[in-house]
Design a protein around this motif. Structure first.
Motif, PDB file in Angstrom:
ATOM      1  N   LEU A 251       0.822  -1.207   0.000  1.00 39.82           N
ATOM      2  CA  LEU A 251       0.000   0.000   0.000  1.00 39.82           C
ATOM      3  C   LEU A 251       0.860   1.262   0.000  1.00 39.82           C
ATOM      4  O   LEU A 251       0.506   2.274  -0.629  1.00 39.82           O
ATOM      5  CB  LEU A 251      -0.938   0.002   1.212  1.00 39.82           C
ATOM      6  N   LEU A 252       1.982   1.206   0.702  1.00 34.17           N
ATOM      7  CA  LEU A 252       2.889   2.360   0.689  1.00 34.17           C
ATOM      8  C   LEU A 252       3.472   2.583  -0.704  1.00 34.17           C
ATOM      9  O   LEU A 252       3.652   3.726  -1.142  1.00 34.17           O
ATOM     10  CB  LEU A 252       4.020   2.149   1.710  1.00 34.17           C
ATOM     11  N   VAL A 253       3.748   1.473  -1.405  1.00 37.06           N
ATOM     12  CA  VAL A 253       4.228   1.596  -2.788  1.00 37.06           C
ATOM     13  C   VAL A 253       3.170   2.260  -3.654  1.00 37.06           C
ATOM     14  O   VAL A 253       3.461   3.152  -4.461  1.00 37.06           O
ATOM     15  CB  VAL A 253       4.598   0.207  -3.354  1.00 37.06           C
ATOM     16  N   TYR A 254       1.902   1.840  -3.485  1.00 33.38           N
ATOM     17  CA  TYR A 254       0.814   2.445  -4.255  1.00 33.38           C
ATOM     18  C   TYR A 254       0.647   3.927  -3.905  1.00 33.38           C
ATOM     19  O   TYR A 254       0.333   4.752  -4.772  1.00 33.38           O
ATOM     20  CB  TYR A 254      -0.494   1.707  -3.987  1.00 33.38           C
ATOM     21  N   LEU A 255       0.874   4.250  -2.638  1.00 34.86           N
ATOM     22  CA  LEU A 255       0.744   5.640  -2.200  1.00 34.86           C
ATOM     23  C   LEU A 255       1.793   6.515  -2.880  1.00 34.86           C
ATOM     24  O   LEU A 255       1.486   7.590  -3.409  1.00 34.86           O
ATOM     25  CB  LEU A 255       0.881   5.711  -0.684  1.00 34.86           C
ATOM     26  N   PHE A 256       3.031   6.032  -2.887  1.00 34.79           N
ATOM     27  CA  PHE A 256       4.097   6.779  -3.547  1.00 34.79           C
ATOM     28  C   PHE A 256       3.868   6.823  -5.059  1.00 34.79           C
ATOM     29  O   PHE A 256       4.198   7.814  -5.719  1.00 34.79           O
ATOM     30  CB  PHE A 256       5.459   6.151  -3.246  1.00 34.79           C
ATOM     31  N   MET A 257       3.314   5.735  -5.610  1.00 40.24           N
ATOM     32  CA  MET A 257       3.050   5.698  -7.043  1.00 40.24           C
ATOM     33  C   MET A 257       2.045   6.774  -7.444  1.00 40.24           C
ATOM     34  O   MET A 257       2.234   7.479  -8.445  1.00 40.24           O
ATOM     35  CB  MET A 257       2.520   4.310  -7.430  1.00 40.24           C
ATOM     36  N   ALA A 258       0.973   6.895  -6.660  1.00 38.12           N
ATOM     37  CA  ALA A 258      -0.031   7.917  -6.957  1.00 38.12           C
ATOM     38  C   ALA A 258       0.577   9.311  -6.868  1.00 38.12           C
ATOM     39  O   ALA A 258       0.315  10.181  -7.720  1.00 38.12           O
ATOM     40  CB  ALA A 258      -1.208   7.782  -5.990  1.00 38.12           C
TER      41      ALA A 258
ATOM     42  N   ALA B   2      -4.792   8.494 -11.035  1.00 38.46           N
ATOM     43  CA  ALA B   2      -3.972   8.734  -9.849  1.00 38.46           C
ATOM     44  C   ALA B   2      -4.838   9.067  -8.639  1.00 38.46           C
ATOM     45  O   ALA B   2      -4.563   8.615  -7.517  1.00 38.46           O
ATOM     46  CB  ALA B   2      -2.979   9.863 -10.114  1.00 38.46           C
ATOM     47  N   ILE B   3      -5.895   9.840  -8.861  1.00 39.58           N
ATOM     48  CA  ILE B   3      -6.793  10.202  -7.760  1.00 39.58           C
ATOM     49  C   ILE B   3      -7.521   8.971  -7.238  1.00 39.58           C
ATOM     50  O   ILE B   3      -7.643   8.758  -6.026  1.00 39.58           O
ATOM     51  CB  ILE B   3      -7.793  11.277  -8.214  1.00 39.58           C
ATOM     52  N   ILE B   4      -7.989   8.108  -8.153  1.00 39.54           N
ATOM     53  CA  ILE B   4      -8.683   6.877  -7.746  1.00 39.54           C
ATOM     54  C   ILE B   4      -7.743   5.978  -6.952  1.00 39.54           C
ATOM     55  O   ILE B   4      -8.114   5.418  -5.917  1.00 39.54           O
ATOM     56  CB  ILE B   4      -9.231   6.145  -8.980  1.00 39.54           C
ATOM     57  N   LEU B   5      -6.501   5.825  -7.445  1.00 40.88           N
ATOM     58  CA  LEU B   5      -5.521   5.008  -6.734  1.00 40.88           C
ATOM     59  C   LEU B   5      -5.245   5.567  -5.347  1.00 40.88           C
ATOM     60  O   LEU B   5      -5.159   4.819  -4.365  1.00 40.88           O
ATOM     61  CB  LEU B   5      -4.216   4.944  -7.542  1.00 40.88           C
ATOM     62  N   LEU B   6      -5.128   6.882  -5.253  1.00 42.39           N
ATOM     63  CA  LEU B   6      -4.855   7.524  -3.969  1.00 42.39           C
ATOM     64  C   LEU B   6      -6.008   7.305  -2.993  1.00 42.39           C
ATOM     65  O   LEU B   6      -5.783   6.971  -1.822  1.00 42.39           O
ATOM     66  CB  LEU B   6      -4.619   9.016  -4.195  1.00 42.39           C
ATOM     67  N   VAL B   7      -7.234   7.453  -3.458  1.00 42.19           N
ATOM     68  CA  VAL B   7      -8.405   7.274  -2.597  1.00 42.19           C
ATOM     69  C   VAL B   7      -8.514   5.825  -2.123  1.00 42.19           C
ATOM     70  O   VAL B   7      -8.743   5.553  -0.935  1.00 42.19           O
ATOM     71  CB  VAL B   7      -9.688   7.701  -3.336  1.00 42.19           C
TER      72      VAL B   7
ATOM     73  N   LEU C 174      -5.652   5.077   0.481  1.00 44.88           N
ATOM     74  CA  LEU C 174      -5.896   5.707   1.783  1.00 44.88           C
ATOM     75  C   LEU C 174      -7.076   5.047   2.494  1.00 44.88           C
ATOM     76  O   LEU C 174      -7.055   4.879   3.723  1.00 44.88           O
ATOM     77  CB  LEU C 174      -6.148   7.201   1.606  1.00 44.88           C
ATOM     78  N   THR C 175      -8.106   4.639   1.740  1.00 44.09           N
ATOM     79  CA  THR C 175      -9.256   3.959   2.336  1.00 44.09           C
ATOM     80  C   THR C 175      -8.839   2.616   2.929  1.00 44.09           C
ATOM     81  O   THR C 175      -9.240   2.258   4.044  1.00 44.09           O
ATOM     82  CB  THR C 175     -10.359   3.748   1.287  1.00 44.09           C
ATOM     83  N   THR C 176      -8.017   1.875   2.199  1.00 45.68           N
ATOM     84  CA  THR C 176      -7.545   0.575   2.685  1.00 45.68           C
ATOM     85  C   THR C 176      -6.661   0.734   3.910  1.00 45.68           C
ATOM     86  O   THR C 176      -6.761  -0.042   4.871  1.00 45.68           O
ATOM     87  CB  THR C 176      -6.782  -0.164   1.573  1.00 45.68           C
ATOM     88  N   LEU C 177      -5.779   1.728   3.890  1.00 48.95           N
ATOM     89  CA  LEU C 177      -4.927   1.975   5.056  1.00 48.95           C
ATOM     90  C   LEU C 177      -5.765   2.367   6.273  1.00 48.95           C
ATOM     91  O   LEU C 177      -5.462   1.955   7.400  1.00 48.95           O
ATOM     92  CB  LEU C 177      -3.916   3.081   4.743  1.00 48.95           C
ATOM     93  N   THR C 178      -6.827   3.128   6.058  1.00 47.19           N
ATOM     94  CA  THR C 178      -7.712   3.501   7.162  1.00 47.19           C
ATOM     95  C   THR C 178      -8.405   2.280   7.737  1.00 47.19           C
ATOM     96  O   THR C 178      -8.486   2.110   8.961  1.00 47.19           O
ATOM     97  CB  THR C 178      -8.760   4.522   6.678  1.00 47.19           C
TER      98      THR C 178
END
Length: 206
Positions: free
Chosen positions: A108-115, A143-148, A151-155
């Motif tokens: 998830l952190l990789v996806y966060l940095f990717m976005a 990128a916005i969809i990936l970010l949302v 962040l939702t999964t991390l929450t």
């Protein structure tokens, strides 16, 4: 046969359900399946991590010994042999839920940095400044969809595994701090400047 509360707290819910049947054949099949699942997870980690270590070694981010390629099989065998016992040890600790949670958090952190980098790269190299091999359509919506989603999964993970999440973030923070203060001074930064300047001009703001 088994209460939802018991299965919810179990690390091995399928095996717990198999035990409740008291059928030796079902129990044995589920036991073998659990072992194979551990090995499959470890195998994926070995393949992924060893090639990451190989790439980092080629970029002088870690010792160059890990960039060695097997003369016959053309695989990064040193990185594989180094990662193999570590991955297998994690796979058979009996704390699979903890290990898997850490693995998912890392992804998830990789996806966060990717976005984030989708926005930053477009800002560093605006359209027309370089020849893009591929242009993401509908930018910045993917990128916005990936970010949302990330962040939702991390929450959601925070409510069940907040200790793991905070411990993982602390681990990566300390690892990044250690790398910045110690190994980074051994990185061959001049190697990164040998890239074709016509294709990769100096980025804006740098």
């Amino acid at each position: 046969m088994v209460g939802a509360g018991i299965l919810g707290r179990s690390v091995y819910p399928l095996y717990e359900a198999a035990l409740s049947t008291k059928m030796s054949g079902v129990i044995m099949v589920m036991f073998i399946g659990t072992i194979l699942a551990c090995m499959a997870s470890a195998n994926g980690c070995i393949n992924d991590a060893s090639r990451a270590w190989f790439s980092m070694s080629r970029d002088t981010l870690i010792p160059e010994a890990f960039s060695a390629v097997h003369p016959k099989y053309r695989t990064p065998y040193r990185a594989i042999l180094f990662i193999l016992p570590i991955s297998m040890a994690f796979g058979f600790t009996g704390l699979l839920d903890q290990v898997i949670t850490f693995s998912i958090m890392s992804a998830l952190l990789v996806y966060l940095f990717m976005a984030y980098m989708m926005f930053k790269f477009r800002k560093m190299y605006p359209m027309g400044s370089i020849q893009h091999g591929y242009v993401a359509p509908w930018h910045p919506f993917p990128a916005i969809i990936l970010l949302v989603l990330t962040l939702t999964t991390l929450t959601g993970m925070y409510f069940g595994y907040w200790v793991n999440l905070l411990a993982g973030l602390l681990f990566y923070f300390l690892a990044s701090l250690w790398f910045s203060l110690h190994p980074y001074k051994f990185v061959d930064t001049k190697a990164f400047l040998k890239v074709d300047a016509t294709r990769w001009p100096r980025t804006r703001g740098y």
